[in-house]
Write an enzyme that holds these catalytic residues in place. Sequence first.
Site, PDB file in Angstrom:
ATOM      1  CB  CYS A   1       3.170  -0.003  -6.642  1.00 35.88           C
ATOM      2  SG  CYS A   1       3.306  -1.787  -6.890  1.00 35.88           S
TER       3      CYS A   1
ATOM      4  N   GLY B   1       0.812  -1.212   0.000  1.00 30.34           N
ATOM      5  CA  GLY B   1       0.000   0.000   0.000  1.00 30.34           C
ATOM      6  C   GLY B   1       0.841   1.256   0.000  1.00 30.34           C
ATOM      7  CB  SER B   2      -0.138   4.706   0.683  1.00 32.12           C
ATOM      8  OG  SER B   2      -0.714   4.686   1.977  1.00 32.12           O
TER       9      SER B   2
ATOM     10  CD  GLU C   1       6.993  -5.917  -1.702  1.00 31.89           C
ATOM     11  OE1 GLU C   1       7.272  -5.115  -2.619  1.00 31.89           O
ATOM     12  OE2 GLU C   1       7.777  -6.783  -1.290  1.00 31.89           O
TER      13      GLU C   1
END
Length: 495
Positions: A262, A202-203, A224
Amino acid sequence: MGSGVHEMEGGGVEESLAELRQTFRSGKTRTASWRKSQLKALLLLIHENEDKIFEALKHDLGKHAVEAYRDERNPNRLGVVEKSVNNSLSCLDEWMAPKKSKLPLLFFPASAQVLPEPLGLVLILSSWNFPISMALDPVIGAISAGNSVVLKPSEQAPACSSLLAHTIPLYLDSKAIKVIEGGKEISQQLLEQKWDKIFFTGSSSVARIVMSAAARHLTPVTLELGGKCPVIYDHLSSPSDTEVAVKRIVGGKWGPCNGQACIGVDYVLVEEKYASQMIEMLKKTIKKFYGANPKQMQNISRIVNEHHFQRLRNLIKDPLVADSIVHGGLIDEEKLFIEPTILLDPPLDADIMTEEIFGPLLPIITLKNIEESIEFINSRPKPLALYAFTKNEAFKRRILSETSSGSVTFNDIMVQFLCDTLPFGGVGQSGFGSYHGKYSFDNFSHEKAVLQRYFFLELEPRFPPWNDFKLNFIRLAYKFNYLGLILLLLGLTRD
């Protein structure tokens, strides 16, 4: 085998985790037979629920069935999930086997090995942009390594989250693998628990929360994340090579969930004199791939929700940024759709060039000389992926030796993600820890060192009382100077 675990009170979470811990302690998940049975069941889940997966992806992201098939189920005829499962099944016995280690002669008689063992109970927090594959791929690694698992799908992809919560218990062992749905409150409850591993996709803002929670229990974490993944576009003399490069850039920018990936392209670096040609080719390729009428584009995903739509809209609200738009810019708030948009040299201090875009906006940044791209990239946080289209071998070596990123791919976009023989992960602010194939197994395993010795040929100089002879012996031993040791024991050197 059970039912999904939906939103619950804290006590319900704790009860579920207690069951999972008990299953792990029983040793059930450590056996090769259990691991293989769960992996095969996961394959069956994918095969028997393909239409439901497509429907859920269409509902959450507006993904066309072919895009969903490519990204979530079957790219290049080897599905992201299916490929990972088959690779794990074929390699699992080898991965699980203890690895013999060499020992110095000084340890004789002895043997040594490295034994991979599961970590225990792991938490997997998955993302919304690839809500099936990015949820199940780390689960495959966790199962292969012999762990019990809690999967928390993203609430921002509710149809996919619900699908996973309802189907996984029908196929997998619900006493060892559970799906827990919910929003921020449930995530907070989960993070308050003690885990043996947390795997988060995620962020960076949420990653900081995850790391803070993990630190309280000294829980190891894999993050990640993402970052601004650049493309270095060196001039290619062959028109056919240029055409291929532009197609791959367009596919790598707008193909994966309309830029919401991403490892997708964030911006392109190109020499000034080639920028106009490149932009025209990008426009033509966008038209070819997605159609001429942006209001009727059918082969491209929509923005996931209102929040992210407004975030992207705000990136191009700045008048100086808006003035840099050379293609696209159409916005349909009702449909949460933003047309593929190209910007030429937006201000470098604008949000669009300092934040990860994660959407269909593509800045083109011009340079006097393409080799300036190395300094440009190094002046920013380390990206998850770096892409470079070039045939210049010396330039390739400079990119590899003078930049840092999670991965480098020459002359293509995103294909490194499909390679189980390569680790996938970031560095610095783009994350840490890696997975895919054997790297997934290692991520969810502890390599236990095992040394076995016997009760004869004792080395007395290792014990007190100390004297000069023992000091010389130890000095020679640390140097593995066996000839010196023999001479010392024979009294042929001074002690």
